[in-house]
Each structure stands twice: as structure tokens, then as C-alpha cells.
Design a protein around this motif. Structure first.
Motif, mmCIF file in Angstrom:
data_model
loop_
_atom_site.group_PDB
_atom_site.id
_atom_site.type_symbol
_atom_site.label_atom_id
_atom_site.label_comp_id
_atom_site.label_asym_id
_atom_site.label_seq_id
_atom_site.Cartn_x
_atom_site.Cartn_y
_atom_site.Cartn_z
ATOM 1 N N UNK A 9 0.847 -1.192 0.000
ATOM 2 C CA UNK A 9 0.000 0.000 0.000
ATOM 3 C C UNK A 9 0.885 1.245 0.000
ATOM 4 N N UNK A 10 0.615 2.137 -0.934
ATOM 5 C CA UNK A 10 1.387 3.357 -1.112
ATOM 6 C C UNK A 10 0.579 4.543 -0.608
ATOM 7 N N UNK A 11 1.147 5.291 0.299
ATOM 8 C CA UNK A 11 0.458 6.462 0.857
ATOM 9 C C UNK A 11 0.748 7.676 -0.014
ATOM 10 N N UNK A 12 -0.217 8.025 -0.832
ATOM 11 C CA UNK A 12 -0.072 9.140 -1.774
ATOM 12 C C UNK A 12 0.213 10.457 -1.069
ATOM 13 N N UNK A 13 -0.526 10.741 -0.015
ATOM 14 C CA UNK A 13 -0.375 12.027 0.668
ATOM 15 C C UNK A 13 1.010 12.173 1.288
ATOM 16 N N UNK A 14 1.573 11.080 1.802
ATOM 17 C CA UNK A 14 2.899 11.157 2.418
ATOM 18 C C UNK A 14 3.990 11.388 1.380
ATOM 19 N N UNK A 15 3.846 10.785 0.196
ATOM 20 C CA UNK A 15 4.836 11.021 -0.867
ATOM 21 C C UNK A 15 4.820 12.484 -1.284
ATOM 22 N N UNK A 16 3.638 13.034 -1.470
ATOM 23 C CA UNK A 16 3.540 14.449 -1.852
ATOM 24 C C UNK A 16 4.063 15.335 -0.729
ATOM 25 N N UNK A 17 3.767 14.971 0.504
ATOM 26 C CA UNK A 17 4.311 15.721 1.652
ATOM 27 C C UNK A 17 5.835 15.721 1.621
ATOM 28 N N UNK A 18 6.441 14.551 1.435
ATOM 29 C CA UNK A 18 7.907 14.456 1.422
ATOM 30 C C UNK A 18 8.499 15.288 0.298
ATOM 31 N N UNK A 19 7.880 15.227 -0.869
ATOM 32 C CA UNK A 19 8.358 16.019 -2.009
ATOM 33 C C UNK A 19 8.329 17.511 -1.677
ATOM 34 N N UNK A 20 7.214 17.974 -1.152
ATOM 35 C CA UNK A 20 7.083 19.398 -0.840
ATOM 36 C C UNK A 20 8.036 19.815 0.282
ATOM 37 N N UNK A 21 8.205 18.952 1.270
ATOM 38 C CA UNK A 21 9.114 19.278 2.375
ATOM 39 C C UNK A 21 10.544 19.440 1.861
ATOM 40 N N UNK A 24 10.826 22.604 -0.358
ATOM 41 C CA UNK A 24 10.750 23.842 0.418
ATOM 42 C C UNK A 24 11.993 24.044 1.284
ATOM 43 N N UNK A 25 12.514 22.965 1.847
ATOM 44 C CA UNK A 25 13.646 23.095 2.759
ATOM 45 C C UNK A 25 14.962 23.327 2.020
ATOM 46 N N UNK A 26 15.082 22.824 0.792
ATOM 47 C CA UNK A 26 16.316 23.009 0.025
ATOM 48 C C UNK A 26 16.259 24.213 -0.907
ATOM 49 N N UNK A 27 15.043 24.670 -1.211
ATOM 50 C CA UNK A 27 14.846 25.776 -2.163
ATOM 51 C C UNK A 27 15.403 25.421 -3.552
ATOM 52 N N UNK A 28 15.338 24.144 -3.888
ATOM 53 C CA UNK A 28 15.849 23.684 -5.187
ATOM 54 C C UNK A 28 14.836 22.768 -5.848
ATOM 55 N N UNK A 29 14.931 22.660 -7.171
ATOM 56 C CA UNK A 29 14.125 21.693 -7.902
ATOM 57 C C UNK A 29 14.644 20.284 -7.604
ATOM 58 N N UNK A 30 13.747 19.306 -7.687
ATOM 59 C CA UNK A 30 14.083 17.929 -7.341
ATOM 60 C C UNK A 30 14.125 17.052 -8.582
ATOM 61 N N UNK A 196 22.619 13.263 1.722
ATOM 62 C CA UNK A 196 23.182 14.608 1.648
ATOM 63 C C UNK A 196 22.085 15.660 1.609
ATOM 64 N N UNK A 197 20.982 15.344 0.961
ATOM 65 C CA UNK A 197 19.866 16.285 0.897
ATOM 66 C C UNK A 197 19.297 16.554 2.284
ATOM 67 N N UNK A 198 19.050 15.487 3.042
ATOM 68 C CA UNK A 198 18.488 15.643 4.383
ATOM 69 C C UNK A 198 19.468 16.345 5.313
ATOM 70 N N UNK A 199 20.768 16.098 5.122
ATOM 71 C CA UNK A 199 21.791 16.734 5.961
ATOM 72 C C UNK A 199 22.098 18.167 5.533
ATOM 73 N N UNK A 200 21.507 18.609 4.416
ATOM 74 C CA UNK A 200 21.719 19.978 3.956
ATOM 75 C C UNK A 200 23.058 20.196 3.288
ATOM 76 N N UNK A 201 23.634 19.143 2.716
ATOM 77 C CA UNK A 201 24.935 19.236 2.060
ATOM 78 C C UNK A 201 24.769 19.331 0.547
ATOM 79 N N UNK A 202 25.802 19.838 -0.125
ATOM 80 C CA UNK A 202 25.759 19.945 -1.583
ATOM 81 C C UNK A 202 25.764 21.372 -2.081
ATOM 82 N N UNK A 203 26.485 22.237 -1.387
ATOM 83 C CA UNK A 203 26.545 23.656 -1.778
ATOM 84 C C UNK A 203 27.115 23.797 -3.180
ATOM 85 N N UNK A 204 26.446 24.607 -3.983
ATOM 86 C CA UNK A 204 26.891 24.827 -5.354
ATOM 87 C C UNK A 204 26.069 24.083 -6.379
ATOM 88 N N UNK A 205 25.287 23.099 -5.942
ATOM 89 C CA UNK A 205 24.406 22.371 -6.851
ATOM 90 C C UNK A 205 23.131 23.170 -7.086
#
Length: 351
Positions: A9-21, A24-30, A196-205
């Protein structure tokens, strides 16, 4: 009583939540990585959910996965293939397809094939033993780029560590290599995996490139309460027998099992033919919020030791606690979720 087999079972709302989070937190396209059947979640199920959430950019490992994505006929999406494909003409047929250049020899071959380099990404290797260009090849690569006046879609690398200091060092080298080749020649730059995304690493990307975190799974040792799990494997008990009637449970002699505390056995419709491997034997599953051991796994069915509290049709959940299962199986959750094949239906839960 339900006679159905197991379902993911796939939770649609949680996937969309994770994508938006993450966005929004990285301010970058995914760039959403959906290889290996979206890590077992179901590529054809997950990708439309991510599109609905606003994602336009996807990555897969192989040509077959890209073709499966193309078959969904989703408008305005881009698809990056990590591995170099044999049939370069596919790029000319589908201008929304992109590919990584993984070696110097491939780079030279592509120049001869008159491929649109705005569909190609240069990949760099920093000791990961995967594909990609090395530091020793930079001068030759730059000479080819300048001589042919090439402009690429992107530049990428892949972190092989979640150690922040090591990642920061690799990222600095990565950006310095891009600057040496000419940063203006790359439309996008991407390096972050989920860790790296969750840890906020990857400056310059310019983009983040993640897969498991979108689906609610994180690398061991990394925590983030904002990432919500989106995957459940469950199915009903469809047969129950008392021990007194049995000499064997599956192909295992009853007397060879530790049956204390239990007096019955329940049969469930999942086995190694579904990708539920025999090394799951003795794994604890959950029935009515109690834990019970799976003691035998055959091709199409498995057997669970149960007590009198369990009834026909009760739901059995497997892999409820990823941390415990990882420890028991000595593998990460995104390994065993990926093993489950197409005999297990993927069902989207929109509640």
C-alpha cells in the motif's frame, strides 16, 4: 473472510508531503530517482503521484526503466538515464530523454554520433568505483569541450558517504572541476543523494537528486521527523491449523521449531516467488499489534506461529519496523523492499 494475497500500500499524501518538504527546505528543484521500480514501491504508481505533487524531472538507472516511464505518456516530464544506453538514436526520438556520459571513450563516441549535448550530463567519479570521469582526464575533457564548443544539460556526481566532512570535501572538488571546465557550459549541477539532501549538504548544486527520502525511507543513522513513510506490506491470514493436527509446517518438521507460547499456525499468501526471500525466516510480523514469527517460507506461501487471539482474515503486516528488520536481515530497508516483484500488487491509498 478475505482470500486476497499480500499488497504493498502506497500512501499518496505522504509522498507528496515528502516532495514538498524537501523542495521547500532546500529551495531547489528535485530530480526524483525512481529506479528499481521506485525502490519497490511501484514506478507506475509513484511517478504519477510525484507529477501531481509538482515534479517534472525523474531519473532511472536503465533504458528499460526509461521506456516504462515513457509508456505512462505523462506530459512535460524529463527523464535522466544514469547508465549509458546502446541505442543513441533513442535520444533523437525522445527529446525529453537525457543520459549520463560515463567515460572518456563514450564522450568521444557521442561526438561522432552528432547527439544533442543539451540532453547529456557529464558524470564525475571521486573514488566511488562507479562510472564517471576522473581528475586525470580533466585536461583532455576540457580540450574536447572547447574544441567542439559543447554545452551540456548537466554535471553530476554521486556521494558514497553520508559523513558530512567527507561529503563537503567531495562537493568542493566537484564544483572546482566544473569551474575548470566552464560552469557556464552546464545548465544544471546535481550531486546530492537522499542522505546529503536531508543533511543539507551539496553547496553549489542547482538541483537535489533523491529517491528513498521521497518515499519515506532514510539511510541508517539519519533521522528527520518530517519525512513520512509511504509503504506498507500486508495481507490476511487465510488458513489456520492447530499444531495437534500437524507433523510438518510447510517443509519443516514441527518438532524442529520452537513452538512454545504458540499452539496454532497461520498461512499467508506470500513467498520467495514474490521476492520475499527465505532469509526472512523467523522474522517477526505484526498481527493485531502483536509480534509473531514467520517460521517457514515456500514459493507461494509462508507460515506464521500464532495463538488463540488470531482469527481468519486478520491482517498480517510485514516489515513494520524498518530498524528492527534491517538488523535482523543485515540489509537496509531499500534493499528488501526492492526485492518484492510484480506478483505483489501496489495499491495507492489516498486517505
Amino acid at each position: 473472510m478475505s482470500r486476497d494475497g499480500f499488497k504493498v500500500k502506497i500512501d499518496k499524501n505522504n509522498i507528496i508531503h515528502n516532495f514538498n518538504y524537501i523542495k521547500d527546505s532546500t529551495k531547489k528543484e528535485i530530480i526524483s530517482v525512481v529506479k528499481a521500480n521506485a525502490y519497490g514501491h511501484g514506478l507506475k504508481e509513484v511517478v504519477p503521484i510525484l507529477v501531481e505533487g509538482g515534479c517534472k524531472y525523474f531519473a532511472v538507472a536503465r533504458k528499460s526503466e526509461a521506456l516504462e516511464l515513457l509508456s505512462l505518456n505523462l506530459p512535460d516530464i524529463k527523464i535522466l538515464i544514469f547508465e549509458t544506453i546502446e541505442d543513441f538514436s533513442l535520444l533523437k526520438t525522445h527529446n525529453n530523454l537525457e543520459m549520463c556520459i560515463n567515460s572518456l571513450s563514450e564522450f568521444k563516441e557521442l561526438i561522432q554520433k552528432d547527439i544533442n549535448f543539451s540532453q547529456l550530463h557529464l558524470k564525475f567519479d571521486f573514488g566511488f568505483a562507479r562510472n564517471g570521469f576522473t581528475k586525470e582526464e580533466l585536461n583532455e575533457i576540457k580540450n574536447i569541450i572547447v574544441t567542439n564548443n559543447i554545452y551540456f544539460k548537466g554535471a553530476m556526481t554521486h556521494f558514497f558517504s553520508s559523513n558530512p566532512e567527507e561529503v563537503i570535501s567531495i562537493q568542493k572538488d566537484f564544483i572546482s572541476w566544473i569551474n575548470f571546465l566552464g560552469k557556464e557550459r552546464f545548465e544544471i549541477i546535481h550531486s546530492q543523494n537522499s542522505a546529503a539532501t536531508i543533511l543539507g549538504l551539496g553547496e553549489g548544486s542547482t538541483h537535489v537528486r533523491c529517491g528513498i527520502s521521497l518515499l519515506g525511507m532514510l539511510d541508517p543513522g539519519i533521522e528527520n521527523e518530517n519525512i513520512k513513510r509511504s509503504w506498507t506490506l500486508s495481507g490476511p491470514i487465510y488458513n489456520i491449523k492447530d499444531f495437534s493436527d500437524l507433523d510438518f509446517i510447510g517443509y519443516t518438521r514441527k518438532n524442529d521449531l520452537d513452538t512454545k507460547s504458540y499452539n496454532r499456525v497461520g498461512k499467508i499468501k506470500i513467498g520467495y516467488g514474490d521476492g520475499f526471500a527465505k532469509n526472512n525466516t523467523n522474522l517477526l510480523c505484526h498481527i493485531n499489534d502483536k509480534e509473531f514469527p514467520i517460521v517457514h517460507i515456500s514459493m507461494d506461501t509462508s507460515f506464521v506461529l500464532i495463538d488463540d487471539s488470531i482469527e481468519l482474515g486478520d491482517s498480517v503486516e510485514i516489515y513494520r519496523n524498518f530498524e528492527k528488520c534491517n538488523s535482523f536481515l543485515n540489509m537496509d530497508h531499500y534493499e528488501y523492499t526492492t526485492l518484492l516483484n510484480s506478483r505483489i500488487p501496489r495499491i495507492i491509498n489516498e486517505e
